[in-house]
Design a protein around this motif. Structure first.
Motif, mmCIF file in Angstrom:
data_model
loop_
_atom_site.group_PDB
_atom_site.id
_atom_site.type_symbol
_atom_site.label_atom_id
_atom_site.label_comp_id
_atom_site.label_asym_id
_atom_site.label_seq_id
_atom_site.Cartn_x
_atom_site.Cartn_y
_atom_site.Cartn_z
ATOM 1 N N ALA A 52 -11.689 -3.781 -10.824
ATOM 2 C CA ALA A 52 -10.619 -2.807 -10.583
ATOM 3 C C ALA A 52 -11.133 -1.375 -10.716
ATOM 4 N N ARG A 53 -11.988 -1.136 -11.699
ATOM 5 C CA ARG A 53 -12.556 0.217 -11.851
ATOM 6 C C ARG A 53 -13.365 0.600 -10.611
ATOM 7 N N PRO A 69 2.914 -3.717 -8.915
ATOM 8 C CA PRO A 69 4.195 -3.513 -8.234
ATOM 9 C C PRO A 69 5.210 -4.555 -8.708
ATOM 10 N N ARG A 70 6.399 -4.455 -8.198
ATOM 11 C CA ARG A 70 7.408 -5.453 -8.520
ATOM 12 C C ARG A 70 6.960 -6.822 -8.035
ATOM 13 N N ARG A 71 7.306 -7.831 -8.796
ATOM 14 C CA ARG A 71 6.931 -9.206 -8.471
ATOM 15 C C ARG A 71 7.411 -9.589 -7.073
ATOM 16 N N GLN A 97 0.829 -1.205 0.000
ATOM 17 C CA GLN A 97 0.000 0.000 0.000
ATOM 18 C C GLN A 97 0.867 1.259 0.000
ATOM 19 N N ASP A 98 1.798 1.337 0.930
ATOM 20 C CA ASP A 98 2.541 2.578 1.132
ATOM 21 C C ASP A 98 3.671 2.786 0.119
ATOM 22 N N ALA A 99 4.326 1.721 -0.287
ATOM 23 C CA ALA A 99 5.460 1.866 -1.200
ATOM 24 C C ALA A 99 5.082 1.649 -2.667
ATOM 25 N N HIS A 100 3.922 1.013 -2.912
ATOM 26 C CA HIS A 100 3.571 0.669 -4.286
ATOM 27 C C HIS A 100 2.169 1.126 -4.681
ATOM 28 N N GLY A 101 1.478 1.846 -3.812
ATOM 29 C CA GLY A 101 0.170 2.389 -4.152
ATOM 30 C C GLY A 101 -0.939 1.368 -4.326
ATOM 31 N N GLN A 102 -0.805 0.220 -3.709
ATOM 32 C CA GLN A 102 -1.810 -0.827 -3.852
ATOM 33 C C GLN A 102 -2.917 -0.691 -2.805
ATOM 34 N N ASN A 103 -4.056 -1.274 -3.090
ATOM 35 C CA ASN A 103 -5.210 -1.261 -2.202
ATOM 36 C C ASN A 103 -5.248 -2.590 -1.453
ATOM 37 N N VAL A 104 -5.173 -2.547 -0.124
ATOM 38 C CA VAL A 104 -5.093 -3.766 0.686
ATOM 39 C C VAL A 104 -6.314 -4.666 0.506
ATOM 40 N N PRO A 105 -7.557 -4.162 0.604
ATOM 41 C CA PRO A 105 -8.689 -5.059 0.369
ATOM 42 C C PRO A 105 -8.634 -5.727 -1.008
ATOM 43 N N TRP A 106 -8.183 -5.010 -2.020
ATOM 44 C CA TRP A 106 -8.059 -5.561 -3.369
ATOM 45 C C TRP A 106 -7.075 -6.732 -3.393
ATOM 46 N N ILE A 149 -5.968 -21.658 -7.677
ATOM 47 C CA ILE A 149 -4.774 -21.355 -8.464
ATOM 48 C C ILE A 149 -3.740 -20.804 -7.494
ATOM 49 N N PRO A 150 -2.469 -20.755 -7.878
ATOM 50 C CA PRO A 150 -1.465 -20.183 -6.989
ATOM 51 C C PRO A 150 -1.811 -18.729 -6.625
ATOM 52 N N VAL A 151 -1.671 -18.405 -5.356
ATOM 53 C CA VAL A 151 -2.004 -17.062 -4.872
ATOM 54 C C VAL A 151 -1.211 -15.999 -5.630
ATOM 55 N N LEU A 152 0.065 -16.272 -5.877
ATOM 56 C CA LEU A 152 0.883 -15.294 -6.600
ATOM 57 C C LEU A 152 0.275 -14.989 -7.967
ATOM 58 N N ASN A 153 -0.223 -15.997 -8.658
ATOM 59 C CA ASN A 153 -0.853 -15.768 -9.968
ATOM 60 C C ASN A 153 -2.081 -14.873 -9.832
ATOM 61 N N GLY A 154 -2.881 -15.089 -8.788
ATOM 62 C CA GLY A 154 -4.047 -14.245 -8.550
ATOM 63 C C GLY A 154 -3.662 -12.817 -8.236
ATOM 64 N N LEU A 155 -2.615 -12.649 -7.439
ATOM 65 C CA LEU A 155 -2.147 -11.301 -7.094
ATOM 66 C C LEU A 155 -1.630 -10.574 -8.332
ATOM 67 N N ILE A 156 -0.874 -11.270 -9.144
ATOM 68 C CA ILE A 156 -0.333 -10.654 -10.370
ATOM 69 C C ILE A 156 -1.467 -10.238 -11.297
ATOM 70 N N ALA A 157 -2.425 -11.128 -11.513
ATOM 71 C CA ALA A 157 -3.546 -10.811 -12.400
ATOM 72 C C ALA A 157 -4.333 -9.603 -11.898
ATOM 73 N N ALA A 158 -4.586 -9.558 -10.589
ATOM 74 C CA ALA A 158 -5.369 -8.454 -10.023
ATOM 75 C C ALA A 158 -4.613 -7.133 -10.109
ATOM 76 N N THR A 159 -3.317 -7.148 -9.804
ATOM 77 C CA THR A 159 -2.567 -5.890 -9.851
ATOM 78 C C THR A 159 -2.379 -5.417 -11.284
ATOM 79 N N GLU A 160 -2.258 -6.342 -12.221
ATOM 80 C CA GLU A 160 -2.193 -5.934 -13.635
ATOM 81 C C GLU A 160 -3.518 -5.323 -14.070
ATOM 82 N N ALA A 161 -4.621 -5.912 -13.631
ATOM 83 C CA ALA A 161 -5.946 -5.381 -13.985
ATOM 84 C C ALA A 161 -6.174 -4.004 -13.387
ATOM 85 N N SER A 162 -5.561 -3.745 -12.237
ATOM 86 C CA SER A 162 -5.760 -2.439 -11.588
ATOM 87 C C SER A 162 -4.902 -1.356 -12.228
ATOM 88 N N GLY A 163 -3.977 -1.751 -13.104
ATOM 89 C CA GLY A 163 -3.276 -0.768 -13.911
ATOM 90 C C GLY A 163 -1.888 -0.388 -13.475
#
Length: 153
Positions: free
Chosen positions: A53-54, A136-138, A24-33, A119-133
């Motif tokens: 994401a919208r 962050p770094r892997r 959240q603080d270093a990469h601008g991500q939304n924690v609930p997301w 599915i692997p959690v990392l794959n879900g996180l990557i897909a969601a953060t890519e969709a949000s635009g």
């Protein structure tokens, strides 16, 4: 398990909270997301990530970030403001901020499809953060995925 209940359990673990707050603080991500993406991956659920994401971004800009900003602005000592009174106000804002996060999380859950094959959690996180635009770094997502991989209990 419902998303809100799962999120409360996993977020209570220090490595999960720390990884989420860093994102959240270093990469601008939304924690609930992020938590929703991890929950969906573990449950094998799917959703239209672009639409979700919208909705999340609009909520964060208009509600989540302003509440977080007010709570954080109330943290430092502000003479001559009475410290005890300020802390009561800060606690009230924190409670509203948490309620706002719950509303967002319950809204995200309604967008989730039925359970399926995880599915692997990392794959879900990557897909969601890519969709949000703004992914962050892997390595930052890997820290969260690793923290979430530890069993509950």
């Amino acid at each position: 398990m419902r998303f809100w209940d799962w999120a409360l359990e996993v977020y209570a673990r220090q490595p999960v909270a720390e990884a989420c707050l860093t994102l959240q603080d270093a990469h601008g991500q939304n924690v609930p997301w992020l938590l929703w993406a991890a929950w969906m991956a573990g449950e094998g659920r799917s959703a239209d990530l672009k639409d979700a994401a919208r909705m999340m971004r609009a909520w964060d800009v208009e509600i989540g970030a302003p509440l977080r900003g007010v709570r954080r602005a109330l943290k430092p000592v502000r003479p001559p403001v009475d410290e005890a009174a300020k802390e009561v106000l800060r606690d009230a804002v924190k409670a509203v901020e948490l309620k706002g996060e719950r509303v967002l999380m319950e809204s995200l859950e309604t967008l989730s499809g039925p359970p399926g094959d995880p599915i692997p959690v990392l794959n879900g996180l990557i897909a969601a953060t890519e969709a949000s635009g703004d992914p962050p770094r892997r390595s930052a997502l890997e820290k969260l995925a690793d923290a979430l991989a530890k069993p509950l209990g």
